[in-house]
Design an enzyme around this catalytic site. Structure first.
Site, PDB file in Angstrom:
ATOM      1  CG  ASP A 103      -1.503   7.392   1.259  1.00 36.36           C
ATOM      2  OD1 ASP A 103      -0.698   8.330   1.281  1.00 36.36           O
ATOM      3  OD2 ASP A 103      -2.285   7.173   0.311  1.00 36.36           O
TER       4      ASP A 103
ATOM      5  CG  ASP B 296      -2.034   0.989   1.185  1.00 36.86           C
ATOM      6  OD1 ASP B 296      -2.105   1.785   0.227  1.00 36.86           O
ATOM      7  OD2 ASP B 296      -2.840   1.000   2.122  1.00 36.86           O
TER       8      ASP B 296
END
Length: 151
Positions: free
Chosen positions: A15, A13
């Site tokens: 963030d 991912d």
């Protein structure tokens, strides 16, 4: 001591995993919520890990949707310079062959690219954004697409 993880590819991912963007997300969405006379605390509590188009659709009527989405996209990209890499990220990514890792994000491709650039993180060969899938997280569509693109 190094930890070895036997695998053929790694999906990240963006963030909260590669970049520390929590304060920026809070600031951007607070500003956006205020523009629409929404309670920023309520809005911010719903945005993490969610595509901006899904959040905007939840709070704004269809007639104002496009303008509201364009506004949050602009605000977030303007704020992207304030993010930093999570400690160890650059070294970790440098230890993985470039064709063996991907980023899967709920954010847009321009936003993920801006945040990664601001954090000094190289852009991956495979980036699957929230705009590239029909269903956002937590649905696995983005991860399945990234795995397929990495072979």
């Amino acid at each position: 001591m190094a930890t070895l993880l036997p695998c053929t590819a790694v999906l990240f991912d963006c963030d909260g995993v590669l970049v520390d963007s929590e304060a920026v997300i809070h600031r951007s969405w607070t500003r956006w919520a205020q523009q629409f006379q929404l309670d920023p605390a309520v809005v911010v509590a719903t945005v993490h890990g969610r595509r901006s188009q899904d959040t905007v659709a939840h709070y704004v009527a269809a007639a104002g949707y496009a303008e509201a989405l364009a506004l949050i996209d602009a605000i977030e990209i303007d704020d992207a310079a304030a993010v930093a890499a999570i400690p160890g990220t650059v070294d970790l990514l440098a230890s993985i062959p470039a064709d063996r890792w991907a980023v899967v994000t709920s954010g847009s491709r321009p936003l993920a690219s801006a945040r990664m650039a601001a954090a000094g993180i190289p852009l991956p060969q495979v980036l699957v954004s929230g705009q590239d899938v029909r269903q956002g997280k937590p649905h696995p569509e983005g991860y399945v697409a990234a795995a397929r693109l990495l072979g």
